[in-house]
Design an enzyme around this catalytic site. Structure first.
Site, PDB file in Angstrom:
ATOM      1  N   ASP A 155      -8.044  -5.055  -0.290  1.00  0.00           N
ATOM      2  CA  ASP A 155      -8.572  -5.864  -1.393  1.00  0.00           C
ATOM      3  C   ASP A 155      -8.205  -7.335  -1.295  1.00  0.00           C
ATOM      4  OD1 ASP A 155      -9.920  -3.861  -2.762  1.00  0.00           O
ATOM      5  OD2 ASP A 155      -8.044  -3.085  -3.566  1.00  0.00           O
ATOM      6  N   HIS A 210       0.853  -1.187   0.000  1.00  0.00           N
ATOM      7  CA  HIS A 210       0.000   0.000   0.000  1.00  0.00           C
ATOM      8  C   HIS A 210       0.882   1.227   0.000  1.00  0.00           C
ATOM      9  CE1 HIS A 210      -3.145   2.844   1.000  1.00  0.00           C
ATOM     10  NE2 HIS A 210      -3.978   1.912   0.563  1.00  0.00           N
TER      11      HIS A 210
HETATM   12  N1  CMC Z   1       4.207  -7.703  -4.945  1.00  0.00           N
HETATM   13  C1  CMC Z   1       5.560  -7.710  -5.070  1.00  0.00           C
HETATM   14  N2  CMC Z   1       6.341  -6.639  -4.887  1.00  0.00           N
HETATM   15  C2  CMC Z   1       5.748  -5.487  -4.549  1.00  0.00           C
HETATM   16  C3  CMC Z   1       4.350  -5.383  -4.389  1.00  0.00           C
HETATM   17  C4  CMC Z   1       3.584  -6.560  -4.602  1.00  0.00           C
HETATM   18  N3  CMC Z   1       2.236  -6.514  -4.458  1.00  0.00           N
HETATM   19  N4  CMC Z   1       4.012  -4.123  -4.050  1.00  0.00           N
HETATM   20  C5  CMC Z   1       5.163  -3.438  -4.007  1.00  0.00           C
HETATM   21  N5  CMC Z   1       6.213  -4.257  -4.289  1.00  0.00           N
HETATM   22  C6  CMC Z   1       7.643  -3.900  -4.286  1.00  0.00           C
HETATM   23  C7  CMC Z   1       8.019  -3.082  -5.504  1.00  0.00           C
HETATM   24  O1  CMC Z   1       8.440  -3.925  -6.561  1.00  0.00           O
HETATM   25  C8  CMC Z   1       9.126  -2.220  -4.951  1.00  0.00           C
HETATM   26  O2  CMC Z   1      10.277  -3.020  -4.834  1.00  0.00           O
HETATM   27  P1  CMC Z   1      11.757  -2.349  -5.023  1.00  0.00           P
HETATM   28  O3  CMC Z   1      11.884  -1.369  -3.905  1.00  0.00           O
HETATM   29  O4  CMC Z   1      12.695  -3.508  -4.941  1.00  0.00           O
HETATM   30  O5  CMC Z   1      11.731  -1.701  -6.384  1.00  0.00           O
HETATM   31  C9  CMC Z   1       8.659  -1.910  -3.519  1.00  0.00           C
HETATM   32  O6  CMC Z   1       7.838  -3.032  -3.152  1.00  0.00           O
HETATM   33  C10 CMC Z   1       7.847  -0.607  -3.377  1.00  0.00           C
HETATM   34  O7  CMC Z   1       6.742  -0.690  -4.284  1.00  0.00           O
HETATM   35  P2  CMC Z   1       6.161   0.520  -5.119  1.00  0.00           P
HETATM   36  O8  CMC Z   1       5.434   0.017  -6.305  1.00  0.00           O
HETATM   37  O9  CMC Z   1       7.236   1.532  -5.329  1.00  0.00           O
HETATM   38  O10 CMC Z   1       5.156   1.137  -4.051  1.00  0.00           O
HETATM   39  P3  CMC Z   1       3.954   2.113  -4.363  1.00  0.00           P
HETATM   40  O11 CMC Z   1       3.659   2.823  -3.111  1.00  0.00           O
HETATM   41  O12 CMC Z   1       4.261   2.953  -5.576  1.00  0.00           O
HETATM   42  O13 CMC Z   1       2.751   1.139  -4.791  1.00  0.00           O
HETATM   43  C11 CMC Z   1       0.910  -0.342  -4.669  1.00  0.00           C
HETATM   44  C12 CMC Z   1       1.749   0.728  -3.927  1.00  0.00           C
HETATM   45  C13 CMC Z   1      -0.344  -0.602  -3.848  1.00  0.00           C
HETATM   46  C14 CMC Z   1       0.478   0.217  -6.036  1.00  0.00           C
HETATM   47  C15 CMC Z   1       1.765  -1.624  -4.837  1.00  0.00           C
HETATM   48  O14 CMC Z   1       2.122  -2.138  -3.560  1.00  0.00           O
HETATM   49  C16 CMC Z   1       1.048  -2.698  -5.658  1.00  0.00           C
HETATM   50  O15 CMC Z   1       1.136  -2.688  -6.875  1.00  0.00           O
HETATM   51  N6  CMC Z   1       0.300  -3.637  -4.972  1.00  0.00           N
HETATM   52  C17 CMC Z   1      -0.473  -4.626  -5.690  1.00  0.00           C
HETATM   53  C18 CMC Z   1      -1.787  -4.001  -6.160  1.00  0.00           C
HETATM   54  C19 CMC Z   1      -2.769  -3.784  -5.048  1.00  0.00           C
HETATM   55  O16 CMC Z   1      -3.026  -4.659  -4.220  1.00  0.00           O
HETATM   56  N7  CMC Z   1      -3.403  -2.570  -5.040  1.00  0.00           N
HETATM   57  C20 CMC Z   1      -4.446  -2.229  -4.066  1.00  0.00           C
HETATM   58  C21 CMC Z   1      -4.033  -1.126  -3.156  1.00  0.00           C
HETATM   59  S1  CMC Z   1      -5.181  -0.967  -1.768  1.00  0.00           S
HETATM   60  C22 CMC Z   1      -6.683  -0.492  -2.480  1.00  0.00           C
HETATM   61  C23 CMC Z   1      -6.742   0.940  -2.786  1.00  0.00           C
HETATM   62  O17 CMC Z   1      -6.330   1.359  -3.858  1.00  0.00           O
HETATM   63  O18 CMC Z   1      -7.225   1.714  -1.888  1.00  0.00           O
END
Ligand code: CMC
Length: 433
Positions: free
Chosen positions: A370, A313
């Site tokens: 989710d 998140h």
């Molecule tokens: N599986 C594997 N690796 C992950 C995941 C995941 N679900 N989420 C983040 N990471 C890794 C990412 O690859 C990165 O690694 P590194 O530092 O080595 O490059 C690190 O964790 C930080 O991730 P980020 O993408 O920079 O973080 P963000 O804050 O930009 O993204 C997120 C947050 C929710 C988009 C992301 O965690 C994600 O894609 N999760 C899966 C989709 C999901 O479940 N979304 C629902 C969010 S809650 C509902 C709502 O929207 O309110």
């Protein structure tokens, strides 16, 4: 605590005020940065560290896993409140009295009729159309049938306040009808208006599931679970879809148009679309023999685009309080309904492995709202492609409350800056020369 921040650029120092919120969050107010430095701006892709507004609606502390609507904890609201009470709270700022709540519900019911021509638009969609695309389009189409002026108008403030209230109850009255019609059309069921003698959530379920020529039997387990899910979805401060709603509304586009754009923003799998993506992922793991370790390895492999959906998140870096509530609810609902769903076990295995895996622990990736919600929706009989639509239904009060706050505070049009990295000036030469 200092009340100013000093930034030094090319040897020159500039002071900026520090704003402090009611929960002691601090922000450097850089609104004058460009003007006083002669053109320096800030850059923050994905707005990871940019506050876009001051808001009195939702407080969340991602480190401590706290979420509160207007000061009330999410745990208390999810367990004790009615969705419509929470909607009123989010939109207008205080919990309603019994009379206010009854009046609000009456006004919503009175405004739930959808123009017959909307049915024709719905009929024109191909059967395979995704319900989120349909919902966003139909919400936008509502503008054509409800052209009232919901601008916050200084000249006739009382009239514009009334027009805004009318549009708020229209959104809360008509969008559930559009949601349930979308479902019914897809399943070849005749369109229904439901039953005005029922509660808001009860009526949504009846509109959705009532079979032709058959009595409809309400299931209190499902009503309670949906009420809770909608409350958990109701607001989440400046996330992707809410920021979209606010920024569209900041151009003084109307409420329906702004909400329609919020629905589109919510659709993506990184945001609200994750609930559908989680269930599809769990199904795929099951079909592949249930080997959760294989998928954990894929999620950690940087050359593999696979991500563990429902994990991670932007803001919660400890746990998502909504996920905690939903996990317990998933167990209760499946138990009460006598549903045995093998994907619940796969989900629990994945969660257990991720919580002790250094990749997930180091990056502070925890199950989000989710991760378990789709399992509950599925147990209720809601198809996978409708999951995000249910999320949208729950998010309506948040979008409306944030839009209303932004307009009442007369916030300026949203217009971020950029750092240009394209070609420098060059001379045009036509291929026709
Ligand atoms: N599986 C594997 N690796 C992950 C995941 C995941 N679900 N989420 C983040 N990471 C890794 C990412 O690859 C990165 O690694 P590194 O530092 O080595 O490059 C690190 O964790 C930080 O991730 P980020 O993408 O920079 O973080 P963000 O804050 O930009 O993204 C997120 C947050 C929710 C988009 C992301 O965690 C994600 O894609 N999760 C899966 C989709 C999901 O479940 N979304 C629902 C969010 S809650 C509902 C709502 O929207 O309110």
């Amino acid at each position: 605590m200092s009340d100013k921040a000093t930034i030094e650029i090319n040897g020159k120092k500039y002071d900026f005020p520090i704003l402090v919120g009611t929960e002691n969050e601090q922000a450097i107010d850089i609104s004058k940065l460009r003007a006083i430095t002669g053109g320096v701006t800030t850059i923050d892709p994905g707005f990871k560290n940019t506050g876009s507004c001051e808001s009195g609606i939702t407080f969340l502390d991602g480190e401590k896993g706290i979420l509160r609507y207007r000061g009330y904890s999410i745990e208390e609201l999810a367990n004790k409140a009615d969705f419509l009470e929470v909607a009123f709270l989010l939109i207008f700022g205080e919990l309603p009295t019994k009379e206010e709540l009854d009046q609000f519900h009456e006004d919503i019911k009175e405004n739930s009729i959808v123009d017959d021509d909307i049915r024709k638009i719905l009929d024109a969609f191909p059967k395979a159309a995704h319900p989120m695309g349909i919902l966003s389009s139909l919400t936008s189409a509502l503008t054509a049938f409800n052209p009232s002026n919901d601008q916050i108008n200084n000249i006739d403030y009382e009239r514009s306040k009334k027009a805004l209230y009318d549009n708020i109850v229209k959104v809360l009255g008509k969008i559930p009808v559009l949601v349930t019609w979308t479902y019914r059309k897809k399943h070849g069921l005749p369109l229904e208006y439901g039953d005005n003698s029922l509660g808001y959530v009860e009526n949504i379920l009846k509109m959705m599931f009532k079979k032709p020529n058959k009595d409809y039997e309400e299931n209190p387990v499902i009503v309670k679970a949906l009420n809770k899910l909608l409350i958990l979805h109701a607001d989440h401060e400046q996330n992707c879809s809410t920021s979209t709603v606010r920024i569209v509304g900041s151009s003084h586009a109307g409420l329906f148009a702004s909400i329609s754009s919020g629905i589109s923003a919510l659709w993506g799998p990184l945001h609200g679309g994750a609930n559908q993506a989680v269930l599809e992922m769990l199904e795929a793991i099951k079909a592949d023999g249930g080997d959760t370790k294989k998928y954990m390895a894929k999620a950690k492999d940087k050359s593999d685009p696979f991500r563990l959906m429902g994990f991670g998140h932007r803001v919660y870096k400890n746990f998502d309080p909504r996920a905690k509530i939903i996990k317990v609810t998933a167990d209760e609902v499946l138990n009460d309904l006598g549903v045995e769903d093998p994907i619940l076990d796969i989900a629990k295995d994945l969660e257990k492995e991720a919580l002790s895996d250094p990749y997930f622990v180091d990056r502070r990736l925890y199950p989000n709202v989710d991760f378990y919600s789709g399992i509950i929706y599925r147990a209720m009989g809601i198809p996978v492609d409708m999951f995000t639509v249910m999320f949208a239904l729950g998010r309506l009060p948040g979008w409306i409350g944030q839009w209303r706050e932004m307009r009442l505070k007369k916030e300026p049009i949203g217009r971020p800056r950029q750092i240009y990295t394209g070609p420098n000036h060059r001379t045009f030469k036509s291929v026709m020369d």
